[in-house]
Design a protein around this motif. Structure first.
Motif, PDB file in Angstrom:
ATOM      1  N   TRP A   1      -8.702  52.548 -11.944  1.00 49.23           N
ATOM      2  CA  TRP A   1      -7.419  52.034 -11.490  1.00 49.23           C
ATOM      3  C   TRP A   1      -7.539  51.496 -10.065  1.00 49.23           C
ATOM      4  O   TRP A   1      -7.994  52.201  -9.166  1.00 49.23           O
TER       5      TRP A   1
ATOM      6  N   ASN B   1      -0.529  49.529 -11.470  1.00 51.17           N
ATOM      7  CA  ASN B   1      -0.340  48.723 -12.678  1.00 51.17           C
ATOM      8  C   ASN B   1      -1.527  47.809 -12.966  1.00 51.17           C
ATOM      9  O   ASN B   1      -1.386  46.793 -13.636  1.00 51.17           O
ATOM     10  N   ALA B   2      -2.700  48.148 -12.448  1.00 53.25           N
ATOM     11  CA  ALA B   2      -3.872  47.304 -12.678  1.00 53.25           C
ATOM     12  C   ALA B   2      -5.113  48.179 -12.804  1.00 53.25           C
ATOM     13  O   ALA B   2      -5.295  49.136 -12.049  1.00 53.25           O
ATOM     14  N   TYR B   3      -5.972  47.852 -13.772  1.00 56.13           N
ATOM     15  CA  TYR B   3      -7.161  48.659 -14.003  1.00 56.13           C
ATOM     16  C   TYR B   3      -8.287  47.771 -14.535  1.00 56.13           C
ATOM     17  O   TYR B   3      -8.083  46.639 -14.940  1.00 56.13           O
TER      18      TYR B   3
ATOM     19  N   GLU C   1      -4.698  49.670  -8.781  1.00 48.82           N
ATOM     20  CA  GLU C   1      -3.305  49.816  -8.363  1.00 48.82           C
ATOM     21  C   GLU C   1      -2.581  50.579  -9.471  1.00 48.82           C
ATOM     22  O   GLU C   1      -3.154  50.855 -10.521  1.00 48.82           O
TER      23      GLU C   1
ATOM     24  N   GLU D   1      -9.449  39.064 -11.437  1.00 45.29           N
ATOM     25  CA  GLU D   1      -8.201  39.803 -11.564  1.00 45.29           C
ATOM     26  C   GLU D   1      -8.392  41.025 -12.463  1.00 45.29           C
ATOM     27  O   GLU D   1      -8.970  40.933 -13.537  1.00 45.29           O
ATOM     28  N   ALA D   2      -7.893  42.156 -11.999  1.00 51.54           N
ATOM     29  CA  ALA D   2      -7.864  43.337 -12.858  1.00 51.54           C
ATOM     30  C   ALA D   2      -6.789  43.144 -13.929  1.00 51.54           C
ATOM     31  O   ALA D   2      -5.867  42.345 -13.774  1.00 51.54           O
ATOM     32  N   VAL D   3      -6.932  43.861 -15.016  1.00 52.74           N
ATOM     33  CA  VAL D   3      -5.943  43.780 -16.095  1.00 52.74           C
ATOM     34  C   VAL D   3      -4.620  44.365 -15.620  1.00 52.74           C
ATOM     35  O   VAL D   3      -4.572  45.482 -15.113  1.00 52.74           O
ATOM     36  N   GLN D   4      -3.564  43.593 -15.760  1.00 51.51           N
ATOM     37  CA  GLN D   4      -2.242  44.093 -15.393  1.00 51.51           C
ATOM     38  C   GLN D   4      -1.731  45.020 -16.494  1.00 51.51           C
ATOM     39  O   GLN D   4      -1.907  44.755 -17.678  1.00 51.51           O
ATOM     40  N   HIS D   5      -1.081  46.081 -16.087  1.00 47.19           N
ATOM     41  CA  HIS D   5      -0.713  47.135 -17.020  1.00 47.19           C
ATOM     42  C   HIS D   5       0.719  47.572 -16.738  1.00 47.19           C
ATOM     43  O   HIS D   5       1.017  48.055 -15.656  1.00 47.19           O
TER      44      HIS D   5
END
Length: 339
Positions: A101, A105-107, A103, A223-227
């Motif tokens: 993780w 909301n991002a992983y 953030e 970009e990390a995957v937004q979650h």
């Protein structure tokens, strides 16, 4: 990837070795004492029903880096890494999977051959590991790596660099090739790595490679995957999928574990994951087969690995695998055996 998978637990003849063993324990306090020393103080929490670890930690030094091979043996969440330790990590997955993780909301998800780098002295970070996880990690001193950057790149690093945390590598990447070389040296020439110039040579190579990846990320960030934060029943179903994918749980079983109806679970997955629970399960199973093929022993066959993951129709499995990864499973296995 055998050199990475077997580092610190086999000798130059391929025989089991405990030369680098620090702890093998079911006791949280015992494990914590050693993990705090090798990494830094942090908080680890079991995920799911299993509460007792089955952990093994082996470690050695490569210059200022600490090379370690570590797993908890159960699913865990790790967070609250101590920034005061002045330490960062490059975590390379050699079995199982991790969700890193960046953030709330991002992983970034890592599978076999993927690495994740984070300077925990400069930024927050937390990670979830599944029950099968096995990591080969390189811990580094922030000050030592900052000094290396100034020496090789002619100037101090941009402070933004140290706050970037990102996934890199891959099963056939230059990182895995370099780490394999370093691990072979540790296995075949441990004294030369410990006390000779070979250790300093490896330290420079590893450090410059990691810094180069870091500089690339600063200039061209991925970009990390937004979650979106999903409800508890989605997270519970996902956890069950990660832990039991090999046994192909039914949709009814997933709904029961999540404590909701099949209709509610399907609806929530579509809203928060843009997929169905069964699609998520298929993805997890295919990723599991691929990971095993990439780490397969010499006598393994595609059919034996597929059958171990519950695939009864070999033709349908091969077609699904090719569609997902762009190659037949036999090609994956051949690449692993020739690697």
């Amino acid at each position: 990837m055998d050199a990475i998978r077997n580092v610190l637990v086999t000798d130059a003849r391929g025989q089991p070795s405990e030369r680098h063993r620090l702890v093998a324990s079911h006791d949280w306090d015992d494990i914590r004492r050693w993990s705090d020393r090798i990494y830094m103080p942090y908080r680890v929490t079991p995920i799911g029903r299993a509460r007792t670890p089955d952990s093994v930690l082996d470690a050695t030094r490569i210059g200022h880096f600490t090379l370690s091979r570590f797993h908890y043996g159960i699913p865990v969440n790790i967070k609250d890494f101590s920034p005061d330790s002045g330490v960062g990590m490059v975590l390379t997955t050699v079995r199982g999977a991790g969700r890193h993780w960046s953030e709330a909301n991002a992983y970034a998800d890592t599978g076999v051959g993927d690495a994740f780098v984070v300077d925990t002295s400069r930024t927050h970070y937390w990670v979830d590991f599944d029950a099968n996880h096995l990591q080969v990690n390189l811990s580094f001193s922030h000050d030592a790596l900052a000094s290396l950057h100034a020496r090789w790149f002619g100037a101090p690093a941009d402070e933004r660099l140290w706050t970037r945390k990102f996934k890199f590598g891959g099963a056939h990447s230059s990182w895995i090739a370099l780490l394999s070389y370093a691990c072979r040296c540790v296995t075949e020439l441990p004294e030369a790595v410990d006390t000779g110039p070979l250790g300093r040579h490896l330290e420079e190579m590893i450090g410059v490679h990691v810094l180069t990846q870091w500089r690339e990320q600063l200039e061209h960030p991925a970009e990390a995957v937004q979650h979106r934060m999903a409800p508890r029943h989605v997270l519970a179903a996902e956890r069950h999928i990660r832990e039991h994918a090999q046994h192909a749980p039914t949709l009814g079983e997933l709904a029961s574990v999540a404590g909701v109806s099949v209709r509610t679970l399907n609806s929530a997955f579509r809203e928060y994951r843009q997929a169905t629970p069964m699609r998520a399960l298929r993805e997890q199973r295919l990723q599991g087969v691929r990971a095993e093929l990439l780490m397969a022993d010499a006598g393994a066959t595609v059919r034996s690995v597929a059958q171990a993951w519950g695939y009864a129709n070999f033709g349908l499995f091969a077609a699904a695998y090719q569609q997902r990864f762009g190659e037949l499973p036999s090609a994956t296995l051949r690449a692993r055996k020739s690697g």
